[in-house]
Design a protein around this motif. Structure first.
Motif, mmCIF file in Angstrom:
data_model
loop_
_atom_site.group_PDB
_atom_site.id
_atom_site.type_symbol
_atom_site.label_atom_id
_atom_site.label_comp_id
_atom_site.label_asym_id
_atom_site.label_seq_id
_atom_site.Cartn_x
_atom_site.Cartn_y
_atom_site.Cartn_z
ATOM 1 N N ILE A 11 -60.679 -46.560 -13.828
ATOM 2 C CA ILE A 11 -59.300 -46.361 -14.299
ATOM 3 C C ILE A 11 -59.213 -45.145 -15.223
ATOM 4 N N VAL A 12 -60.209 -45.014 -16.130
ATOM 5 C CA VAL A 12 -60.209 -43.853 -17.027
ATOM 6 C C VAL A 12 -60.333 -42.569 -16.209
ATOM 7 N N THR A 13 -61.176 -42.617 -15.171
ATOM 8 C CA THR A 13 -61.340 -41.434 -14.315
ATOM 9 C C THR A 13 -60.009 -41.033 -13.683
ATOM 10 N N LEU A 14 -59.267 -42.052 -13.221
ATOM 11 C CA LEU A 14 -57.954 -41.757 -12.638
ATOM 12 C C LEU A 14 -57.032 -41.121 -13.681
ATOM 13 N N ALA A 15 -57.146 -41.605 -14.933
ATOM 14 C CA ALA A 15 -56.313 -41.038 -16.003
ATOM 15 C C ALA A 15 -56.667 -39.563 -16.233
ATOM 16 N N VAL A 16 -57.965 -39.244 -16.159
ATOM 17 C CA VAL A 16 -58.385 -37.851 -16.342
ATOM 18 C C VAL A 16 -57.807 -36.991 -15.217
ATOM 19 N N VAL A 17 -57.868 -37.524 -13.996
ATOM 20 C CA VAL A 17 -57.317 -36.784 -12.853
ATOM 21 C C VAL A 17 -55.815 -36.574 -13.048
ATOM 22 N N ALA A 18 -55.138 -37.623 -13.533
ATOM 23 C CA ALA A 18 -53.692 -37.503 -13.777
ATOM 24 C C ALA A 18 -53.433 -36.454 -14.867
ATOM 25 N N ALA A 19 -54.308 -36.434 -15.894
ATOM 26 C CA ALA A 19 -54.126 -35.488 -17.009
ATOM 27 C C ALA A 19 -54.230 -34.050 -16.534
ATOM 28 N N TRP A 20 -54.967 -33.835 -15.445
ATOM 29 C CA TRP A 20 -55.090 -32.488 -14.870
ATOM 30 C C TRP A 20 -53.713 -31.919 -14.541
ATOM 31 N N SER A 37 -57.838 -35.974 -24.851
ATOM 32 C CA SER A 37 -58.128 -37.366 -25.211
ATOM 33 C C SER A 37 -58.609 -38.155 -24.002
ATOM 34 N N SER A 38 -58.090 -37.872 -22.805
ATOM 35 C CA SER A 38 -58.610 -38.635 -21.671
ATOM 36 C C SER A 38 -60.034 -38.210 -21.317
ATOM 37 N N MET A 39 -60.361 -36.943 -21.594
ATOM 38 C CA MET A 39 -61.755 -36.516 -21.378
ATOM 39 C C MET A 39 -62.702 -37.253 -22.326
ATOM 40 N N VAL A 40 -62.285 -37.370 -23.577
ATOM 41 C CA VAL A 40 -63.124 -38.079 -24.562
ATOM 42 C C VAL A 40 -63.298 -39.535 -24.140
ATOM 43 N N LEU A 41 -62.188 -40.157 -23.703
ATOM 44 C CA LEU A 41 -62.265 -41.566 -23.298
ATOM 45 C C LEU A 41 -63.171 -41.740 -22.086
ATOM 46 N N ALA A 42 -63.086 -40.807 -21.147
ATOM 47 C CA ALA A 42 -63.944 -40.900 -19.956
ATOM 48 C C ALA A 42 -65.412 -40.799 -20.350
ATOM 49 N N THR A 43 -65.697 -39.912 -21.304
ATOM 50 C CA THR A 43 -67.085 -39.762 -21.757
ATOM 51 C C THR A 43 -67.559 -41.042 -22.436
ATOM 52 N N LEU A 44 -66.700 -41.605 -23.295
ATOM 53 C CA LEU A 44 -67.060 -42.851 -23.979
ATOM 54 C C LEU A 44 -67.290 -43.977 -22.973
#
Lengths: 291, 119
Positions: A11-20, A37-44
């Motif tokens: 789900i976080v990955t999808l959020a990163v893609v959406a943030a693009w 912030s979505s990149m940081v969350l994906a890393t976490l």
């Protein structure tokens, strides 16, 4: 370990893609916040999942299970991952940490060249350079060749642009995004986009300062086309295409995002935060109830 | 979101105000140009620092000094920094540039774009 444990990360990955795509619907400021912030969350979330895999795999080693006071695994993979997979997870985590540290060192070394910069510093180099040096006091380095080539308004544009980097702490966004990309190399294009968004933000700030967006556009084009600003082909600047995008963005009417698009951008981050917390919850859950 | 601005940013803002004006400006003129965001003494201090660096010239007007920008007189920075700049783009890779160096193809593309706009 079932693949379902990776659903939060997915789900976080999808959020990163959406943030693009955030820059297409909201302004550079919000888009940058959403992206970083979505990149940081994906890393976490990735780190938490890897930790869980590492814990599951290693706890199947009888000795470690005894030390932790967990039940021994009767067959390989009973805790969710075999010891071998656990070791791979540990190595991956170590590599992430190491790469992030190397990036931090690179930044420090680069900054060490400019510790004496305080306020405006003018240098005598042929290349038309202008960049912000973060920190306290921090400042802006401009080459005289750049100033000589520009008229008064254009000089103000350059100064206001670099000042925006300092004032809004753009280096913090850039270094956070680059650290995530160092840990997770597939995020590299996203980090590049984050850098681009700080430039867009600084462009728009400069446009407000001088009261004209097309003045900023023409200053960018002028500096970009100075003969001394040509990079040899082998050192092709990554942001080469970005200059054209920045120019075009300033020459087209300013977009005023609608409330619904702002809401969509903010919800992306909210969803990513919840998913990261869920991933973390799963780790805690696993640690307290070993199967 | 702006928060407190870093000390280094003050010089840039104040020089920006001077660049915006055709005549010499007193500290109070500069203060007015900044929309009164800073203290008078801060403006004085920063102008003094810019003068020490040779970035501004000043003339006495009554009891105060009036300042104009003087880029051509400016002190050039230390050799160490210039060496870092000359060495390679590596030492600058983590800095935010106004415009990155472009390869010839991108410059050509931009030139074409400008030509199209001016038509």
């Amino acid at each position: 370990m079932s693949w379902q444990l990776a659903i939060p990360l997915l789900i976080v990955t999808l959020a990163v893609v959406a943030a693009w795509f955030a820059p297409h619907i909201v302004g550079p400021v919000l888009a940058l916040w959403v992206l970083v912030s979505s990149m940081v969350l994906a890393t976490l979330a990735s780190m938490v999942l890897l930790l869980q895999i590492a814990a599951a795999g290693l706890s199947e080693v009888p000795f470690i299970a005894d030390v932790l006071g967990w039940c021994r695994a009767i067959y390989g993979g009973q805790h969710g991952a075999t010891p071998l997979v656990g070791v791979v997870a540990v190595i991956t985590l170590a590599a992430m940490a190491w790469r992030t540290r190397s990036y931090a060192r690179e930044v420090r070394l680069s900054r060490d060249n400019f510790t004496e910069v305080e306020g405006i510093t003018i240098v005598d180099v042929e290349r038309p350079v202008a960049f912000a040096v973060p920190g306290n006091p921090g400042g802006v380095v401009i080459s005289r060749s750049m100033l000589d080539a520009l008229d008064k308004v254009e000089r103000r544009v350059v100064l206001a642009h670099e000042n925006a980097h300092l004032r809004y702490h753009h280096h913090a966004f850039v270094h956070t995004a680059n650290s995530c990309a160092a840990a997770i190399p597939v995020l590299t294009p996203f980090a590049r986009k984050a850098v681009f968004l700080t430039e867009r933000w600084a462009d728009e700030t400069a446009a407000e300062k001088v009261g004209s967006r097309s003045a900023v556009a023409s200053a960018i084009a002028k500096v970009a086309l100075l003969p001394t600003n040509q990079a040899p082909l082998f050192a092709q600047a990554l942001s080469g295409g970005d200059v054209i995008t920045r120019y075009e963005a300033l020459e087209s009417p300013k977009r005023v995002p609608r409330r619904t698009t702002i809401l969509a951008a903010v919800s992306t981050v909210a969803i990513a935060i919840s998913a990261t917390l869920l991933q973390f919850h799963q780790l805690i859950d696993f640690a307290s109830h070993p199967r | 979101m702006a928060g407190r601005r870093p000390i280094g940013a003050l010089e840039n803002e104040i020089l920006g105000v001077l660049w915006n004006s055709d005549r010499p400006m007193t500290p109070s003129d500069v203060l007015a140009g900044l929309n009164g965001e800073l203290a008078y003494t801060t403006v004085m201090t920063v102008l003094g620092r810019l003068w020490n660096k040779g970035l501004v010239e000043r003339v006495r007007v009554g009891r105060a000094f009036a300042y104009t920008s003087a880029i051509s007189e400016a002190d050039l920075s230390a050799d160490r920094m210039r060496a870092a700049l000359d060495r390679s783009s590596d030492s600058l890779a983590t800095m935010s540039h106004f415009v990155a160096s472009l390869d010839p193809a991108t410059q050509e593309q931009l030139r074409a774009l400008l030509k199209k706009r001016s038509k």
